[in-house]
Design a protein around this motif. Structure first.
Motif, PDB file in Angstrom:
ATOM      1  N   GLU A 146       0.831  -1.136  -0.156  1.00 31.72           N
ATOM      2  CA  GLU A 146       0.012  -0.012   0.037  1.00 31.72           C
ATOM      3  C   GLU A 146       0.816   1.400  -0.025  1.00 31.72           C
ATOM      4  O   GLU A 146       0.527   2.287  -0.400  1.00 31.72           O
ATOM      5  CB  GLU A 146      -0.960   0.098   1.184  1.00 31.72           C
ATOM      6  CG  GLU A 146      -1.943  -1.078   1.010  1.00 31.72           C
ATOM      7  CD  GLU A 146      -3.089  -0.645  -0.012  1.00 31.72           C
ATOM      8  OE1 GLU A 146      -3.156   0.446  -0.422  1.00 31.72           O
ATOM      9  OE2 GLU A 146      -3.573  -1.768  -0.540  1.00 31.72           O
TER      10      GLU A 146
ATOM     11  N   ARG B 109       1.826   1.705  -3.636  1.00 32.27           N
ATOM     12  CA  ARG B 109       0.806   1.933  -4.327  1.00 32.27           C
ATOM     13  C   ARG B 109       0.593   3.413  -4.216  1.00 32.27           C
ATOM     14  O   ARG B 109       0.146   4.144  -5.414  1.00 32.27           O
ATOM     15  CB  ARG B 109      -0.546   1.187  -3.905  1.00 32.27           C
ATOM     16  CG  ARG B 109      -1.662   1.604  -4.702  1.00 32.27           C
ATOM     17  CD  ARG B 109      -3.252   1.363  -3.900  1.00 32.27           C
ATOM     18  NE  ARG B 109      -3.311   0.285  -3.406  1.00 32.27           N
ATOM     19  CZ  ARG B 109      -4.025  -1.075  -4.083  1.00 32.27           C
ATOM     20  NH1 ARG B 109      -4.341  -0.663  -5.464  1.00 32.27           N
ATOM     21  NH2 ARG B 109      -4.374  -2.009  -3.460  1.00 32.27           N
ATOM     22  N   TYR B 110       0.679   4.120  -3.214  1.00 33.09           N
ATOM     23  CA  TYR B 110       0.420   5.553  -3.272  1.00 33.09           C
ATOM     24  C   TYR B 110       1.283   6.242  -4.211  1.00 33.09           C
ATOM     25  O   TYR B 110       0.948   7.071  -5.008  1.00 33.09           O
ATOM     26  CB  TYR B 110       0.469   6.227  -1.774  1.00 33.09           C
ATOM     27  CG  TYR B 110       0.340   7.656  -1.861  1.00 33.09           C
ATOM     28  CD1 TYR B 110      -1.004   8.212  -1.736  1.00 33.09           C
ATOM     29  CD2 TYR B 110       1.383   8.544  -1.910  1.00 33.09           C
ATOM     30  CE1 TYR B 110      -1.278   9.570  -1.855  1.00 33.09           C
ATOM     31  CE2 TYR B 110       1.324   9.908  -1.808  1.00 33.09           C
ATOM     32  CZ  TYR B 110      -0.048  10.329  -1.937  1.00 33.09           C
ATOM     33  OH  TYR B 110      -0.197  11.959  -1.969  1.00 33.09           O
TER      34      TYR B 110
ATOM     35  N   ILE C 163       5.278   9.092  -0.045  1.00 30.99           N
ATOM     36  CA  ILE C 163       4.236   8.499   0.906  1.00 30.99           C
ATOM     37  C   ILE C 163       4.111   9.439   2.006  1.00 30.99           C
ATOM     38  O   ILE C 163       3.071   9.973   2.792  1.00 30.99           O
ATOM     39  CB  ILE C 163       4.312   7.152   1.774  1.00 30.99           C
ATOM     40  CG1 ILE C 163       3.309   6.565   2.614  1.00 30.99           C
ATOM     41  CG2 ILE C 163       5.547   7.018   2.523  1.00 30.99           C
ATOM     42  CD1 ILE C 163       1.680   6.421   1.878  1.00 30.99           C
TER      43      ILE C 163
ATOM     44  N   GLY D 282       1.917  12.142   0.927  1.00 35.49           N
ATOM     45  CA  GLY D 282       0.601  11.835   1.120  1.00 35.49           C
ATOM     46  C   GLY D 282       0.187  12.093   2.495  1.00 35.49           C
ATOM     47  O   GLY D 282      -1.005  12.569   2.983  1.00 35.49           O
TER      48      GLY D 282
ATOM     49  N   SER E  22       8.586   3.565  -0.439  1.00 33.73           N
ATOM     50  CA  SER E  22       7.944   4.657  -1.316  1.00 33.73           C
ATOM     51  C   SER E  22       9.266   5.303  -2.260  1.00 33.73           C
ATOM     52  O   SER E  22       8.950   5.781  -3.537  1.00 33.73           O
ATOM     53  CB  SER E  22       7.140   5.782  -0.492  1.00 33.73           C
ATOM     54  OG  SER E  22       6.855   6.890  -1.436  1.00 33.73           O
TER      55      SER E  22
ATOM     56  N   VAL F  76      -1.642   5.341   6.432  1.00 33.49           N
ATOM     57  CA  VAL F  76      -1.887   4.759   4.918  1.00 33.49           C
ATOM     58  C   VAL F  76      -3.274   4.023   4.708  1.00 33.49           C
ATOM     59  O   VAL F  76      -3.821   4.340   3.511  1.00 33.49           O
ATOM     60  CB  VAL F  76      -0.756   3.474   4.880  1.00 33.49           C
ATOM     61  CG1 VAL F  76      -0.756   2.817   3.479  1.00 33.49           C
ATOM     62  CG2 VAL F  76       0.526   4.149   5.047  1.00 33.49           C
TER      63      VAL F  76
ATOM     64  N   ASN G  58      -4.949   5.653   1.418  1.00 32.34           N
ATOM     65  CA  ASN G  58      -5.381   4.926   0.186  1.00 32.34           C
ATOM     66  C   ASN G  58      -6.656   4.683   0.032  1.00 32.34           C
ATOM     67  O   ASN G  58      -7.146   4.129  -0.979  1.00 32.34           O
ATOM     68  CB  ASN G  58      -4.385   3.683   0.183  1.00 32.34           C
ATOM     69  CG  ASN G  58      -2.718   3.926  -0.072  1.00 32.34           C
ATOM     70  OD1 ASN G  58      -2.815   5.063  -0.365  1.00 32.34           O
ATOM     71  ND2 ASN G  58      -2.172   3.008  -0.418  1.00 32.34           N
ATOM     72  N   HIS G  59      -7.585   4.592   1.183  1.00 37.67           N
ATOM     73  CA  HIS G  59      -8.728   3.820   1.019  1.00 37.67           C
ATOM     74  C   HIS G  59      -9.904   4.667   1.449  1.00 37.67           C
ATOM     75  O   HIS G  59     -11.072   4.190   1.314  1.00 37.67           O
ATOM     76  CB  HIS G  59      -8.536   2.350   1.979  1.00 37.67           C
ATOM     77  CG  HIS G  59      -7.913   1.384   1.404  1.00 37.67           C
ATOM     78  ND1 HIS G  59      -8.308   0.486   0.350  1.00 37.67           N
ATOM     79  CD2 HIS G  59      -6.419   1.247   1.762  1.00 37.67           C
ATOM     80  CE1 HIS G  59      -7.370  -0.317  -0.042  1.00 37.67           C
ATOM     81  NE2 HIS G  59      -6.184   0.100   0.956  1.00 37.67           N
TER      82      HIS G  59
ATOM     83  N   LEU H 116      -7.789   9.114  -1.235  1.00 34.62           N
ATOM     84  CA  LEU H 116      -7.164   9.159  -2.598  1.00 34.62           C
ATOM     85  C   LEU H 116      -8.171   8.497  -3.486  1.00 34.62           C
ATOM     86  O   LEU H 116      -8.358   9.010  -4.811  1.00 34.62           O
ATOM     87  CB  LEU H 116      -5.846   8.306  -2.588  1.00 34.62           C
ATOM     88  CG  LEU H 116      -5.250   8.220  -3.826  1.00 34.62           C
ATOM     89  CD1 LEU H 116      -4.870   9.676  -4.276  1.00 34.62           C
ATOM     90  CD2 LEU H 116      -4.123   7.388  -3.881  1.00 34.62           C
TER      91      LEU H 116
ATOM     92  N   ARG I 182      -8.913   2.655  -8.291  1.00 35.96           N
ATOM     93  CA  ARG I 182      -9.290   2.604  -7.110  1.00 35.96           C
ATOM     94  C   ARG I 182      -9.012   0.945  -6.297  1.00 35.96           C
ATOM     95  O   ARG I 182      -9.132   0.085  -7.145  1.00 35.96           O
ATOM     96  CB  ARG I 182     -10.605   2.620  -6.992  1.00 35.96           C
ATOM     97  CG  ARG I 182     -11.127   4.129  -7.217  1.00 35.96           C
ATOM     98  CD  ARG I 182     -12.503   4.477  -7.156  1.00 35.96           C
ATOM     99  NE  ARG I 182     -12.917   5.768  -7.943  1.00 35.96           N
ATOM    100  CZ  ARG I 182     -14.123   6.103  -8.259  1.00 35.96           C
ATOM    101  NH1 ARG I 182     -15.215   5.335  -8.226  1.00 35.96           N
ATOM    102  NH2 ARG I 182     -14.167   7.288  -8.851  1.00 35.96           N
ATOM    103  N   PRO I 183      -8.458   1.280  -5.277  1.00 33.58           N
ATOM    104  CA  PRO I 183      -7.949  -0.226  -4.712  1.00 33.58           C
ATOM    105  C   PRO I 183      -9.418  -1.148  -4.152  1.00 33.58           C
ATOM    106  O   PRO I 183     -10.385  -0.446  -4.083  1.00 33.58           O
ATOM    107  CB  PRO I 183      -7.153   0.167  -3.388  1.00 33.58           C
ATOM    108  CG  PRO I 183      -7.807   1.625  -2.970  1.00 33.58           C
ATOM    109  CD  PRO I 183      -8.087   2.248  -4.204  1.00 33.58           C
TER     110      PRO I 183
END
Length: 481
Positions: free
Chosen positions: A75, A78-79, A87, A90, A237, A432, A436-437, A440, A449-450
């Protein structure tokens, strides 16, 4: 939340096409760096100590602890793959009140990472016995400073900084795997293999000796740092960004002092496009991310298992523990008995490679993080380039770590750094998850999208780290154990 405001001076993410996948041989690399860096913590410090002292009692926890990091590592990657940002950028976008104290905790944690260089120095000191008039501690520090000077020079004058890191870490990873495999092939070690494999799948209790409360930090940080735990996990990252993975291919690279410093102004981050080619390219990049992060996890499991097998075969029967200024030396003494001077030298070289590369990759990554944070939080800092700030932090951190190395034996300093990172792991794991969930996905196109399954896997890892932190706190307060 992703627009410029008075708290977060970061520009909005800009939509761009997804760069074409360059091929597996060119893309792979960050996972190897991850594996090589991980080889310097739990593999040589925490788990051999636990195995040497308590036999196979805790070995069944090792592989689950390593796999626990995979959802988090993926994850984090992923970002960067989706936005081209680190990250830490983020985290600033998530909320400054989250990023700021986390940064302070990270800075505290990495005041002591020079201990990895001094721990590597213990191996080189034992190998050379030079300078002859120095004490064991003095020789270890001497070689630690020599290693730092050589590695720093290589980093500073490299045309592309990440390229130097990746090549050096690849050599270390291969050298370490081959060296450990040769050592594990000895009949004395192989005869212990059946019992060792049994310990991997079932607890071997009762322990050969009563568990000491003072070893609770060793056990809990060993579980958290079974791979690349703590703040080190976030470095993945930066390696992906410097490698140009996914949307990070639109960004610039840091270069050494001997190269041109032109760095055109670029957006802070990006969002993947929605054309059919973008959809196909992003699928390939995400497949790459699963493989690359898996290389780090699986390779780390292999090296940790080999060091644990060696500790079980060679240290446990003698009751001698790797600690203090002999943290990387006691194992080599048994290699000397079994294989002669060549075997002893082999292990000392492997141990030195384990630990010196930890200092190199850490000083590089922490300098990158600090550069990111300073330029992200303070608009005035953006008058200077990324490279300018990077070298300010690089030389400052080198000076700090050189100053802190003589303050204590490497073992306690490494443990202090690990425990501090332990706390940070709990906080940034949930960060995170939120980034991410929750945040984002509102900006991403549907194809990027995750899934809910990945959110559940990450939540499981975050809750496991929280449980380990609570257990550690209860032990320290005397309410558990």
């Amino acid at each position: 939340m992703f627009r410029r405001n008075r708290f977060v001076p970061l520009p909005a993410l800009v939509e761009r096409e997804v760069p074409a996948f360059p091929g597996w041989l060119r893309a792979l690399g960050p996972g190897v760096v991850w594996m090589a860096l991980a080889q310097g913590s739990g593999e040589l410090v925490f788990w051999p100590y636990l195995i040497a002292k308590y036999g196979l009692g805790f070995l069944f926890l090792l592989i689950p602890a390593c796999l626990l990091q995979w959802p988090l590592t993926f994850e984090i990657g992923r970002y960067t793959l989706l936005t081209g940002e680190s990250i830490w950028r983020g985290f600033i976008r998530l909320h400054p009140a989250f990023a700021w104290p986390l940064w302070m905790l990270m800075a505290l944690s990495f005041l002591w990472f020079g201990a990895f260089a001094s721990a590597g120095g213990t191996a080189l000191a034992a190998l050379t016995q030079y300078p002859p008039d120095f004490s064991a501690a003095g020789r270890s520090l001497f070689w630690a400073y020599v290693a730092i000077a050589i590695l720093l020079a290589g980093l500073v004058f490299s045309p592309v900084l990440y390229r130097f890191i990746e090549r050096f870490m690849f050599v270390v990873a291969v050298f370490t795997l081959v060296g450990l495999a040769i050592a594990c092939a000895h009949p004395t070690v192989l005869e212990k293999l059946p019992a060792f494999l049994t310990g991997l799948v079932s607890p071997q209790w009762p322990l050969p000796r009563p568990f000491e409360k003072a070893d609770a930090p060793q056990l809990l940080t060993g579980l958290t740092f079974a791979g690349l735990g703590g703040f080190w996990t976030l470095f993945y990252s930066y390696w992906l960004r410097e490698k140009g993975a996914g949307m990070a291919a639109h960004g610039a690279r840091l270069t050494g002092v001997g190269t041109a410093s032109a760095q055109p102004s670029r957006p802070s981050g990006y969002l993947p496009g929605t054309q059919p080619d973008d959809v196909l390219a992003l699928r390939t990049w995400l497949r790459f991310l699963r493989v690359d992060s898996g290389i780090g996890i699986v390779g780390n499991i292999a090296t940790t298992l080999m060091t644990c097998l060696l500790a079980y075969a060679l240290l446990t029967p003698q009751g001698i523990l790797p600690q203090g200024w002999d943290i990387a030396v006691v194992q080599s003494r048994f290699f000397g008995v079994r294989w002669g001077p060549l075997g002893e030298a082999l292990f000392l070289l492997v141990a030195a490679a384990f630990l010196a590369d930890t200092w190199l990759s850490t000083v590089d990554a922490v300098s990158r993080v600090n550069t990111d944070i300073v330029r992200g939080f303070f608009p005035s800092a953006q008058r200077r380039s990324d490279r300018w700030w990077y070298f300010v932090f690089l030389f400052t951190l080198t000076a700090v770590t050189c100053a802190t190395m003589p303050l204590a034996q490497p073992g306690p300093l490494i443990l202090l750094s690990a425990v501090t990172g332990f706390v940070g792991t709990v906080f940034f794991s949930f960060g995170v998850l939120a980034l991410n969930h929750r945040v984002l996905p509102r900006l991403l196109p549907a194809h990027a999208r995750p899934s809910r399954a990945s959110a559940l896997a990450l939540a499981g890892s975050a809750l496991a780290y929280l449980a380990l932190a609570i257990a550690y706190l209860l032990v320290e307060l005397g309410w558990l154990g």
